[in-house]
Design a protein around this motif. Structure first.
Motif, mmCIF file in Angstrom:
data_model
loop_
_atom_site.group_PDB
_atom_site.id
_atom_site.type_symbol
_atom_site.label_atom_id
_atom_site.label_comp_id
_atom_site.label_asym_id
_atom_site.label_seq_id
_atom_site.Cartn_x
_atom_site.Cartn_y
_atom_site.Cartn_z
ATOM 1 N N ARG A 1 0.829 -1.210 0.000
ATOM 2 C CA ARG A 1 0.000 0.000 0.000
ATOM 3 C C ARG A 1 0.863 1.259 0.000
ATOM 4 O O ARG A 1 0.539 2.247 -0.657
ATOM 5 N N ASP B 1 2.181 1.715 -3.498
ATOM 6 C CA ASP B 1 1.115 2.244 -4.360
ATOM 7 C C ASP B 1 0.920 3.742 -4.119
ATOM 8 O O ASP B 1 0.749 4.519 -5.068
ATOM 9 N N ALA B 2 0.945 4.154 -2.857
ATOM 10 C CA ALA B 2 0.776 5.571 -2.524
ATOM 11 C C ALA B 2 1.923 6.394 -3.101
ATOM 12 O O ALA B 2 1.703 7.447 -3.694
ATOM 13 N N THR C 1 3.818 5.676 -5.649
ATOM 14 C CA THR C 1 3.684 5.686 -7.100
ATOM 15 C C THR C 1 2.634 6.704 -7.532
ATOM 16 O O THR C 1 2.858 7.493 -8.456
ATOM 17 N N SER C 2 1.502 6.704 -6.843
ATOM 18 C CA SER C 2 0.436 7.631 -7.234
ATOM 19 C C SER C 2 0.829 9.085 -7.005
ATOM 20 O O SER C 2 0.322 9.977 -7.690
ATOM 21 N N LEU C 3 1.755 9.332 -6.073
ATOM 22 C CA LEU C 3 2.226 10.691 -5.807
ATOM 23 C C LEU C 3 3.473 11.049 -6.610
ATOM 24 O O LEU C 3 3.982 12.163 -6.510
ATOM 25 N N GLY C 4 3.979 10.086 -7.378
ATOM 26 C CA GLY C 4 5.178 10.324 -8.162
ATOM 27 C C GLY C 4 6.430 10.441 -7.319
ATOM 28 O O GLY C 4 7.388 11.101 -7.707
ATOM 29 N N ARG D 1 2.409 15.446 1.799
ATOM 30 C CA ARG D 1 1.461 14.907 0.793
ATOM 31 C C ARG D 1 1.220 13.429 1.029
ATOM 32 O O ARG D 1 0.087 12.948 0.910
ATOM 33 N N HIS E 1 -2.309 11.599 1.955
ATOM 34 C CA HIS E 1 -2.764 10.487 1.115
ATOM 35 C C HIS E 1 -3.056 9.246 1.969
ATOM 36 O O HIS E 1 -4.094 8.612 1.801
ATOM 37 N N HIS F 1 -6.654 7.250 2.811
ATOM 38 C CA HIS F 1 -6.820 5.876 2.327
ATOM 39 C C HIS F 1 -6.768 4.847 3.448
ATOM 40 O O HIS F 1 -6.306 3.718 3.250
#
Length: 86
Positions: free
Chosen positions: A19, A22-23, A25-28, A66, A70, A74
């Motif tokens: 998880r 994934d977080a 990755t989604s935030l770059g 950030r 996030h 989640h």
């Protein structure tokens, strides 16, 4: 019974690390696992050497706020010291 508890803890930690990845990755962004789990995976190539109670993640300071927002959005819960739990 202790082996089963350790296995369940390891699986939970693997899910948390997934998880977190994934977080990030989604935030770059990116992060580095520290201590327990990272050392076990590096030493053995697996996550079975010994159990730990937490996951330590180092992220760039600019990303930390950030990522915290996030994770809270989640399902993670925050603590006063900045830590999280699921």
């Amino acid at each position: 019974q202790a082996g089963t508890v350790d296995l369940l803890r390891d699986r939970r930690q693997q899910a948390v690390v997934s998880r977190l990845a994934d977080a990030l990755t989604s935030l770059g962004g990116h992060g580095i696992l520290l201590k327990g789990m990272a050392l076990r995976m590096r030493a053995t190539g697996t996550n079975v050497a010994r159990t730990t109670g937490d996951v330590d993640l180092l992220v760039p300071s600019a990303l930390a706020p950030r990522l915290r927002r996030h994770l809270l959005a989640h399902g993670f819960t925050g603590s006063a010291d900045g830590g999280f739990s699921t």
